[in-house]
Design a protein around this motif. Structure first.
Motif, PDB file in Angstrom:
ATOM      1  N   CYS A  75     -17.248  -2.626 -45.366  1.00  0.00           N
ATOM      2  CA  CYS A  75     -16.697  -4.098 -44.980  1.00  0.00           C
ATOM      3  C   CYS A  75     -15.518  -4.274 -44.334  1.00  0.00           C
ATOM      4  O   CYS A  75     -14.543  -3.754 -44.821  1.00  0.00           O
ATOM      5  CB  CYS A  75     -16.824  -4.711 -46.454  1.00  0.00           C
ATOM      6  SG  CYS A  75     -15.997  -6.242 -46.472  1.00  0.00           S
ATOM      7  N   GLY A  77     -13.788  -6.793 -44.535  1.00  0.00           N
ATOM      8  CA  GLY A  77     -12.670  -7.577 -45.423  1.00  0.00           C
ATOM      9  C   GLY A  77     -12.003  -6.390 -46.427  1.00  0.00           C
ATOM     10  O   GLY A  77     -10.992  -6.536 -46.415  1.00  0.00           O
ATOM     11  N   CYS A  78     -12.897  -5.876 -47.316  1.00  0.00           N
ATOM     12  CA  CYS A  78     -12.147  -5.151 -48.295  1.00  0.00           C
ATOM     13  C   CYS A  78     -11.967  -3.714 -47.974  1.00  0.00           C
ATOM     14  O   CYS A  78     -11.466  -2.887 -48.949  1.00  0.00           O
ATOM     15  CB  CYS A  78     -12.848  -5.438 -49.755  1.00  0.00           C
ATOM     16  SG  CYS A  78     -14.701  -4.878 -49.521  1.00  0.00           S
ATOM     17  N   SER A  82     -19.992  -1.071 -48.822  1.00  0.00           N
ATOM     18  CA  SER A  82     -20.254  -2.245 -49.834  1.00  0.00           C
ATOM     19  C   SER A  82     -21.888  -2.614 -49.456  1.00  0.00           C
ATOM     20  O   SER A  82     -22.364  -2.126 -48.153  1.00  0.00           O
ATOM     21  CB  SER A  82     -19.517  -3.731 -49.207  1.00  0.00           C
ATOM     22  OG  SER A  82     -18.267  -3.069 -49.572  1.00  0.00           O
ATOM     23  N   CYS A  98     -20.449  -9.529 -47.807  1.00  0.00           N
ATOM     24  CA  CYS A  98     -20.029  -8.479 -48.576  1.00  0.00           C
ATOM     25  C   CYS A  98     -20.232  -8.715 -50.197  1.00  0.00           C
ATOM     26  O   CYS A  98     -19.889 -10.065 -50.553  1.00  0.00           O
ATOM     27  CB  CYS A  98     -18.564  -8.177 -48.422  1.00  0.00           C
ATOM     28  SG  CYS A  98     -18.005  -7.003 -49.692  1.00  0.00           S
ATOM     29  N   CYS A 101     -16.332  -8.754 -52.001  1.00  0.00           N
ATOM     30  CA  CYS A 101     -15.339  -9.537 -51.599  1.00  0.00           C
ATOM     31  C   CYS A 101     -15.753 -10.925 -51.240  1.00  0.00           C
ATOM     32  O   CYS A 101     -15.162 -11.844 -50.739  1.00  0.00           O
ATOM     33  CB  CYS A 101     -14.367  -8.977 -50.825  1.00  0.00           C
ATOM     34  SG  CYS A 101     -14.634  -8.751 -49.121  1.00  0.00           S
TER      35      CYS A 101
HETATM   36 ZN   LIG Z   1     -15.844  -6.739 -48.792  1.00  0.00          ZN
END
Ligand SMILES: [Zn+2]
Length: 105
Positions: A75, A77-78, A82, A98, A101
Motif C-alpha cells: 500500500c 499509504g501505509c 496489504s 487498503c 489504512c
Molecule cells: Zn494502507
C-alpha cells in the motif's frame, strides 16, 4: 476475463521463493496466466549462443514471471503489504482500498 488487483507500476512484496521478503515494481501483468513480472525478482540467467544480433554471445539475465499468489501489493499509504478491496466508483475505473489504512489508490 477477471482483471487482477495488481497493475503495472505497483510495488509488491514477495511472499515465497528465493526472493521472499524483497520488494519490487511490477513491470508486466499477465491476467490470463495470473502471473506478474517484478523488477529485480526471480532473476534468471541464460547463456546465449553468438548470433547476428549478438555476435559475442554471452550471458543474458532478466526476470521470470512469478505467480500473483506469491506476491502481495504494498500500500502506498501505509507502506505495508496489504489486502485491498476493489471499489467501483462510477464509470469503469476501479479504485483499490487498503484494508489496513483505508487509503484509496
Ligand atoms: Zn494502507
Amino acid at each position: 476475463m477477471k482483471s487482477l488487483h495488481i497493475r503495472r507500476g505497483d510495488t509488491v512484496e514477495v511472499l515465497k521463493g528465493k526472493d521472499a521478503g524483497k520488494r519490487g515494481k511490477i513491470l508486466k501483468v499477465d491476467p490470463v496466466r495470473r502471473r506478474v513480472v517484478v523488477e529485480g525478482i526471480n532473476r534468471a540467467r541464460k547463456h546465449m549462443r553468438p548470433s547476428q544480433a549478438n555476435p559475442q554471445g554471452g550471458v543474458v539475465d532478466w526476470e521470470l514471471p512469478v505467480e500473483v499468489s506469491n506476491v502481495m501489493l504494498v500500500c502506498p499509504g501505509c507502506d505495508r503489504p496489504s489486502k485491498v478491496k476493489r471499489v467501483r466508483r462510477g464509470g469503469k475505473s476501479i479504485t483499490r482500498v487498503c484494508k489496513k489504512c483505508e487509503r484509496e489508490f
